[in-house]
Design a protein around this motif. Structure first.
Motif, PDB file in Angstrom:
ATOM      1  N   ALA A   1       5.198   2.668   8.566  1.00 18.04           N
ATOM      2  CA  ALA A   1       6.512   2.035   8.383  1.00 18.04           C
ATOM      3  C   ALA A   1       7.563   3.115   8.200  1.00 18.04           C
ATOM      4  N   GLN A   2       8.626   3.008   8.982  1.00 20.67           N
ATOM      5  CA  GLN A   2       9.740   3.939   8.826  1.00 20.67           C
ATOM      6  C   GLN A   2      11.025   3.165   8.636  1.00 20.67           C
ATOM      7  N   ALA A   3      11.826   3.596   7.646  1.00 17.87           N
ATOM      8  CA  ALA A   3      13.125   2.951   7.424  1.00 17.87           C
ATOM      9  C   ALA A   3      14.114   3.475   8.447  1.00 17.87           C
ATOM     10  N   GLN A   4      14.952   2.575   8.951  1.00 16.40           N
ATOM     11  CA  GLN A   4      15.993   2.985   9.891  1.00 16.40           C
ATOM     12  C   GLN A   4      17.397   2.743   9.344  1.00 16.40           C
ATOM     13  N   THR A   5      17.470   2.046   8.212  1.00 13.51           N
ATOM     14  CA  THR A   5      18.768   1.758   7.580  1.00 13.51           C
ATOM     15  C   THR A   5      18.608   1.922   6.068  1.00 13.51           C
ATOM     16  N   GLU A   6      19.726   1.890   5.371  1.00 15.06           N
ATOM     17  CA  GLU A   6      19.663   1.943   3.899  1.00 15.06           C
ATOM     18  C   GLU A   6      18.919   0.739   3.349  1.00 15.06           C
ATOM     19  N   ARG A   7      19.202  -0.422   3.971  1.00 17.31           N
ATOM     20  CA  ARG A   7      18.493  -1.630   3.536  1.00 17.31           C
ATOM     21  C   ARG A   7      16.984  -1.450   3.730  1.00 17.31           C
ATOM     22  N   GLY A   8      16.638  -0.817   4.832  1.00 17.84           N
ATOM     23  CA  GLY A   8      15.233  -0.576   5.119  1.00 17.84           C
ATOM     24  C   GLY A   8      14.610   0.358   4.090  1.00 17.84           C
ATOM     25  N   GLN A   9      15.359   1.397   3.697  1.00 16.32           N
ATOM     26  CA  GLN A   9      14.840   2.330   2.691  1.00 16.32           C
ATOM     27  C   GLN A   9      14.628   1.629   1.359  1.00 16.32           C
ATOM     28  N   ARG A  10      15.583   0.756   1.019  1.00 19.58           N
ATOM     29  CA  ARG A  10      15.442  -0.015  -0.237  1.00 19.58           C
ATOM     30  C   ARG A  10      14.215  -0.932  -0.150  1.00 19.58           C
ATOM     31  N   ALA A  11      13.985  -1.471   1.053  1.00 22.27           N
ATOM     32  CA  ALA A  11      12.821  -2.352   1.226  1.00 22.27           C
ATOM     33  C   ALA A  11      11.526  -1.563   1.005  1.00 22.27           C
ATOM     34  N   LEU A  12      11.436  -0.380   1.606  1.00 29.02           N
ATOM     35  CA  LEU A  12      10.210   0.420   1.436  1.00 29.02           C
ATOM     36  C   LEU A  12      10.002   0.788  -0.039  1.00 29.02           C
ATOM     37  N   ASP A  13      11.115   1.120  -0.729  1.00 27.18           N
ATOM     38  CA  ASP A  13      11.004   1.433  -2.167  1.00 27.18           C
ATOM     39  C   ASP A  13      10.487   0.218  -2.930  1.00 27.18           C
ATOM     40  N   ALA A  14      11.009  -0.946  -2.537  1.00 27.75           N
ATOM     41  CA  ALA A  14      10.580  -2.177  -3.224  1.00 27.75           C
ATOM     42  C   ALA A  14       9.114  -2.477  -2.932  1.00 27.75           C
ATOM     43  N   TRP A  15       8.684  -2.235  -1.694  1.00 27.42           N
ATOM     44  CA  TRP A  15       7.269  -2.478  -1.351  1.00 27.42           C
ATOM     45  C   TRP A  15       6.364  -1.570  -2.192  1.00 27.42           C
ATOM     46  N   ARG A  16       6.800  -0.313  -2.314  1.00 25.81           N
ATOM     47  CA  ARG A  16       5.992   0.663  -3.060  1.00 25.81           C
ATOM     48  C   ARG A  16       5.868   0.235  -4.513  1.00 25.81           C
ATOM     49  N   ALA A  17       6.975  -0.279  -5.036  1.00 26.57           N
ATOM     50  CA  ALA A  17       6.962  -0.703  -6.440  1.00 26.57           C
ATOM     51  C   ALA A  17       6.150  -1.978  -6.633  1.00 26.57           C
ATOM     52  N   ALA A  18       6.248  -2.886  -5.643  1.00 21.81           N
ATOM     53  CA  ALA A  18       5.603  -4.194  -5.806  1.00 21.81           C
ATOM     54  C   ALA A  18       4.113  -4.159  -5.465  1.00 21.81           C
ATOM     55  N   ALA A  19       3.742  -3.271  -4.556  1.00 18.61           N
ATOM     56  CA  ALA A  19       2.345  -3.249  -4.108  1.00 18.61           C
ATOM     57  C   ALA A  19       1.865  -1.803  -3.963  1.00 18.61           C
ATOM     58  N   PRO A  20       1.801  -1.075  -5.083  1.00 14.72           N
ATOM     59  CA  PRO A  20       1.452   0.354  -4.996  1.00 14.72           C
ATOM     60  C   PRO A  20       0.066   0.593  -4.388  1.00 14.72           C
ATOM     61  N   ASP A  21      -0.824  -0.376  -4.504  1.00  9.68           N
ATOM     62  CA  ASP A  21      -2.174  -0.169  -3.971  1.00  9.68           C
ATOM     63  C   ASP A  21      -2.265  -0.448  -2.473  1.00  9.68           C
ATOM     64  N   ALA A  22      -1.242  -1.118  -1.935  1.00  8.51           N
ATOM     65  CA  ALA A  22      -1.305  -1.513  -0.517  1.00  8.51           C
ATOM     66  C   ALA A  22      -0.640  -0.496   0.388  1.00  8.51           C
ATOM     67  N   VAL A  23       0.152   0.399  -0.173  1.00  6.83           N
ATOM     68  CA  VAL A  23       0.878   1.362   0.660  1.00  6.83           C
ATOM     69  C   VAL A  23       0.614   2.783   0.169  1.00  6.83           C
ATOM     70  N   ARG A  24       0.760   3.737   1.077  1.00  7.79           N
ATOM     71  CA  ARG A  24       0.662   5.140   0.676  1.00  7.79           C
ATOM     72  C   ARG A  24       1.646   5.947   1.497  1.00  7.79           C
ATOM     73  N   ASP A  25       1.875   7.180   1.031  1.00 15.00           N
ATOM     74  CA  ASP A  25       2.860   8.018   1.717  1.00 15.00           C
ATOM     75  C   ASP A  25       2.318   8.511   3.052  1.00 15.00           C
ATOM     76  N   ASP A  26       3.256   8.910   3.910  1.00 16.15           N
ATOM     77  CA  ASP A  26       2.879   9.541   5.180  1.00 16.15           C
ATOM     78  C   ASP A  26       2.021  10.770   4.911  1.00 16.15           C
ATOM     79  N   GLU A  27       1.248  11.161   5.908  1.00 12.50           N
ATOM     80  CA  GLU A  27       0.505  12.423   5.809  1.00 12.50           C
ATOM     81  C   GLU A  27       1.518  13.553   5.631  1.00 12.50           C
ATOM     82  N   PRO A  28       1.173  14.591   4.876  1.00 15.11           N
ATOM     83  CA  PRO A  28       2.124  15.685   4.682  1.00 15.11           C
ATOM     84  C   PRO A  28       2.526  16.289   6.034  1.00 15.11           C
TER      85      PRO A  28
END
Lengths: 351, 285
Positions: free
Chosen positions: A165-192
């Motif tokens: 998942a990649q954010a393309q807008t500010e709203r998208g970035q906020r969504a990814l932040d919210a997903w990470r907060a709401a479901a920390p076990d379901a998402v992980r960061d990109d490979e370094p």
């Protein structure tokens, strides 16, 4: 952000706790965007859903106001235009492109449709890039691409067992932040060190192609062409193409009247219907099939282009697949090209 | 369908157009994709090579005759379903029998363009051979007369609430596109109640009440005229099982007023729901 496919449902469950989430699903065998139900896997392998997601932003019918008379006094109650935040998850790039067209109609040129605007501002669009295309897909001939969805807030790309998942807008970035907060076990960061993926127009292409060069400009000159009679000969003028189209936005305003009270609502209409141009005095400028058929293709491929600089067709192919009579917009485009070439005095050469 | 049927039909269409027997000839032509077909109306003998007639011709073409009325005799390929549709149009005074010239063909059923499975409407077909024609091309085919009331049996066996839910679910998916009406040979009203100018005959709010009302009104209005071609169901973009209502009516008519096989058959007698007898069954009163 990486989401393993087996965790998609958990992520959607988590997003769904805070807002409504719409995902590709199936009702009575008809694929369409449905509200995600906890534990129900979305149909993310479906490419274009039978019903486009258009109605999430532009409902089939929408109350504008209610009225009531009581002891000679008329009262009017405006419909509430506010919309609660929601996410549309898994939109294909053609459907995202269709939202950009609807935005042009309902939000630009000095006209703002407050009902549309309220929904649009409440919506987070999560696109799912296509790894394959259907035979009826031709988005890359219509200015789109199976792998890019520039109008989306977030774009998902299939990596086999996972999505990136990649954010393309500010709203998208906020969504990814919210997903990470709401479901920390379901998402992980990109490979370094993993570079952003902007899509690759060459990697996934549509087998169906049309040449749109000069089509919008040629069409006004074909207004009187007999080709419209030929197409109308086959067309049964049902509303299927307009109702499965993700960009057809024509509406009527109708009313529900019950004695001393009632409501006015706007509802989808179709230029294929004889009633569409029926006037109060009885005159109908498009009483015959051919002018109605011509209007639809003129609007898709020429009038909209004149006004907004883009085609009103995004190449999703739904109208081709669903037309009961086999009318095919790509064959119409081919024919426009051939007729225009003939008018310019060019001779078509085979091979 | 025989391999050279296309060529035989092209030859007949050319002769009929050249001799002036017909002013146009309705058939199918290939569409963009393999196995995709689209109806075509040929006006010139030079254009007959566009015609293709094979097991992929999924559309019923008879209704296209209506838009050619008054232009001279209309030629067309007639399978069982087209011939019954013509009988229907003649019985409804939409065309006279001599306005059309039917090149009959025996039909062994059409296949789904995307997977090759037999079309449901063809699997339920009661008349594969034309019931009326002006000439036949090729041999007649066997008439298996398959049982077509399986889905009706299933729905009849449901509890009322279950049945209600079935139909509500079905009509909730209706797109109100009117494809069912527009392809139906029995839907030949000059002006449909659904297109009535006065607001309120049929709500335009896409609600379940409107779609259910539309579906039931159309089913009743075509009830004793339905030729069971299954075009409504094939054309429906949302896949509504519309033939359940039509098959149910055909069987009810057979049981209440029978014997009755369906509309568009020369030997079917007066249309049962529009003729009145004092000894008619009134079990619902």
């Amino acid at each position: 952000m990486i989401i393993d496919k087996r965790d998609i449902c958990a992520l959607l469950d988590a997003i769904g706790r805070d807002e409504q989430v719409y995902v590709p699903g199936s009702v009575a065998g008809v694929t369409q965007f449905v509200e995600h139900e906890p534990g129900v896997e979305p149909l993310l392998d479906v490419r274009t859903t039978k019903v486009p997601p258009k109605e999430l932003l532009f409902p089939k019918a929408e109350r504008l106001y209610r009225w009531k008379t009581h002891e000679g006094h008329l009262s009017i109650e405006q419909a509430d235009v506010a919309s609660r935040p929601f996410t549309v998850f898994g939109m294909r790039p053609c459907d995202v492109a269709s939202v950009e067209r609807l935005d042009q109609v309902f939000l630009t040129k000095g006209y703002v449709d407050e009902f549309y605007q309220a929904r649009r501002q409440a919506a987070t669009l999560v696109a799912l890039a296509c790894e394959r295309t259907d035979p009826t897909c031709f988005c890359d001939s219509m200015g789109g691409s199976p792998t890019r969805a520039p109008g989306a807030d977030v774009v998902l790309r299939d990596r086999g067992d996972s999505y990136r998942a990649q954010a393309q807008t500010e709203r998208g970035q906020r969504a990814l932040d919210a997903w990470r907060a709401a479901a920390p076990d379901a998402v992980r960061d990109d490979e370094p060190g993993e570079a952003p993926d902007a899509g690759d127009d060459a990697r996934v292409t549509c087998s169906l192609t049309v040449d749109m060069d000069g089509v919008a400009q040629a069409m006004p000159g074909l207004y009187e062409s007999p080709m419209w009679d030929d197409i109308a000969d086959t067309c049964v003028t049902c509303g299927t193409c307009t109702f499965v189209c993700p960009t057809c936005y024509c509406f009527d305003i109708s009313q529900d009247t019950r004695a001393a009270e009632g409501s006015r609502y706007r509802c989808w209409d179709s230029c294929m219907f004889v009633t569409y141009t029926q006037m109060a005095g009885g005159h109908n400028p498009r009483a015959d099939k051919a002018p109605r058929v011509r209007q639809r293709f003129m609007h898709k491929l020429s009038y909209f282009f004149d006004r907004y600089g883009e085609n009103l067709c995004v190449g999703c192919g739904r109208c081709i697949a669903d037309c009961p009579a086999g009318v095919d917009i790509t064959r119409v485009i081919d024919r426009v090209g051939a007729e225009a070439a003939a008018m310019r005095g060019e001779v078509a050469v085979d091979g | 369908m025989t391999a050279n049927l296309t060529q035989q039909i092209r030859d007949r269409a050319r002769d009929l157009l050249q001799s002036g027997t017909v002013s146009c000839f309705i058939a199918w032509e290939p569409a963009r994709f393999e196995h995709w077909r689209t109806p075509v109306t040929i006006e010139s003998p030079d254009e007959v090579d566009r015609i293709v007639v094979d097991e992929w011709c999924d559309q019923l073409i008879a209704k296209y005759a209506l838009q050619r009325r008054g232009d001279g005799r209309i030629g067309m390929v007639a399978r069982g379903c087209e011939s019954r549709a013509v009988e229907r149009l003649v019985a409804d005074r939409q065309v006279s029998r001599q306005d059309v010239y039917l090149v009959g063909v025996g039909c062994t059923g059409m296949l789904d363009r995307d997977g090759g499975a037999p079309l449901k409407k063809c699997e339920e077909c009661q008349r594969r051979n034309p019931v009326t024609y002006d000439e036949m091309v090729g041999e007649t085919v066997e008439e298996p007369r398959p049982y077509r009331f399986g889905e009706v049996d299933r729905i009849e066996s449901m509890e009322p609430e279950q049945r209600r839910a079935f139909f509500d679910r079905m009509f909730s998916q209706c797109a109100m596109c009117f494809a069912c009406r527009n392809v139906c040979p029995a839907c030949n009203c000059r002006s449909c109640f659904a297109d009535a100018e006065r607001v309120g005959w049929l709500e335009k709010d896409f609600g379940l009440d409107a779609s259910r009302y539309w579906g039931l009104m159309r089913a009743f209005h075509t009830g004793d005229r339905c030729i069971e071609c299954g075009e409504c169901e094939r054309a429906c973009p949302m896949g509504l099982p519309l033939m359940t209502l039509m098959h149910k009516q055909v069987r009810d008519i057979d049981r209440l007023f029978g014997p009755y096989e369906g509309g568009g058959l020369s030997d079917a007698g007066p249309d049962p729901l529009r003729s009145y007898r004092t000894d008619d069954v009134e079990e619902f009163m």
